[in-house]
Design a protein around this motif. Structure first.
Motif, PDB file in Angstrom:
ATOM      1  N   GLU A   1      -8.571   0.793 -36.589  1.00 35.44           N
ATOM      2  CA  GLU A   1      -8.136  -0.828 -36.644  1.00 35.44           C
ATOM      3  C   GLU A   1      -7.262  -2.090 -36.085  1.00 35.44           C
ATOM      4  O   GLU A   1      -7.401  -3.145 -35.091  1.00 35.44           O
TER       5      GLU A   1
ATOM      6  N   LYS B   1      -0.690  -9.170 -36.386  1.00 38.13           N
ATOM      7  CA  LYS B   1      -2.431  -8.830 -36.674  1.00 38.13           C
ATOM      8  C   LYS B   1      -3.049  -7.320 -37.176  1.00 38.13           C
ATOM      9  O   LYS B   1      -3.511  -7.446 -37.621  1.00 38.13           O
TER      10      LYS B   1
ATOM     11  N   LYS C   1      -2.940  -5.504 -40.808  1.00 38.21           N
ATOM     12  CA  LYS C   1      -3.092  -5.894 -41.804  1.00 38.21           C
ATOM     13  C   LYS C   1      -3.097  -4.853 -42.582  1.00 38.21           C
ATOM     14  O   LYS C   1      -2.349  -3.495 -42.064  1.00 38.21           O
TER      15      LYS C   1
ATOM     16  N   ASN D   1      -6.417  -6.308 -28.292  1.00 38.81           N
ATOM     17  CA  ASN D   1      -7.001  -7.209 -27.715  1.00 38.81           C
ATOM     18  C   ASN D   1      -6.327  -8.431 -27.210  1.00 38.81           C
ATOM     19  O   ASN D   1      -6.336  -9.306 -27.040  1.00 38.81           O
TER      20      ASN D   1
ATOM     21  N   LYS E   1      -7.839  -2.210 -32.387  1.00 36.13           N
ATOM     22  CA  LYS E   1      -8.223  -2.368 -32.102  1.00 36.13           C
ATOM     23  C   LYS E   1      -7.770  -4.133 -31.737  1.00 36.13           C
ATOM     24  O   LYS E   1      -8.162  -5.020 -30.812  1.00 36.13           O
ATOM     25  N   ASP E   2      -7.194  -4.741 -32.939  1.00 34.11           N
ATOM     26  CA  ASP E   2      -6.537  -6.185 -32.833  1.00 34.11           C
ATOM     27  C   ASP E   2      -5.368  -6.400 -31.883  1.00 34.11           C
ATOM     28  O   ASP E   2      -5.382  -7.620 -31.815  1.00 34.11           O
TER      29      ASP E   2
END
Length: 190
Positions: free
Chosen positions: A106, A97, A99, A113, A109-110
């Motif tokens: 960022e 997840k 990147k 989640n 968050k991914d």
């Protein structure tokens, strides 16, 4: 050379089992059914020594992740190995997840989640990758307890993984962790 097994297999006090999945104590601030170990005064990206009373299975998952991902075979020698295998699969999903150019916010968050998602398979479900090695919970209450424990493990692993991946720089993830994105432990994943 065999894969690295968990040191918690040799624990003199056997863990509570649901099916044959262990509910081992973990060092966490996340609410859930796991017995909480004492906190440590180390930076978030460091683990205590394996001899320390606060060293837990999640520290071991992160310590053995990179070495064990090279193995396609893994001999389960005790209940703690089942949690180790699950943790390695989850860490692999989390790394997928993140990147390569993502900032800490960022990625957080991914990954969070993914960790907070309540629609994940547990042993006994058709979507579970290795049902032949894991027993299903006896009843619905045990299944619910196992799901809560696994959710707590997922959240704590996500927090600790992010601390390690972004230990040096909060603007870019560590290439030494992201280089393991394409590797599949035992050729499987969640």
């Amino acid at each position: 050379m065999p894969a690295y097994n968990s040191i918690f297999n040799n624990d003199p006090s056997p863990p509570r089992l649901i099916g044959n999945f262990p509910l081992l104590p973990i060092r966490t601030k996340t609410r859930g059914p796991a017995y909480a170990l004492p906190p440590v005064s180390l930076p978030a990206h460091e683990s205590p020594d394996p001899d320390d009373e606060s060293y837990d299975i999640l520290d071991e998952v992160l310590a053995l992740f990179r070495a064990n991902t090279f193995f396609r075979n893994f001999e389960i020698q005790g209940p703690a190995d089942r949690l180790l295998v699950y943790g390695i699969w989850f860490v692999s999903d989390c790394l997928g997840k993140i990147k390569p150019k993502a900032s800490f916010r960022e990625a957080q968050k991914d990954v969070m989640n993914l960790a907070l998602d309540t629609h994940f398979a547990i042993p006994g479900d058709p979507a579970w990758p290795l049902n032949q090695m894991y027993e299903a919970p006896r009843d619905r209450q045990d299944a619910e307890q196992l799901k809560l424990y696994m959710s707590q493990v997922r959240q704590e692993l996500a927090v600790r993984l992010l601390a390690r991946v972004y230990a040096d720089d909060e603007t870019t993830p560590s290439k030494w962790w992201l280089s393991f994105v394409k590797r599949k432990f035992m050729g499987k994943g969640l």
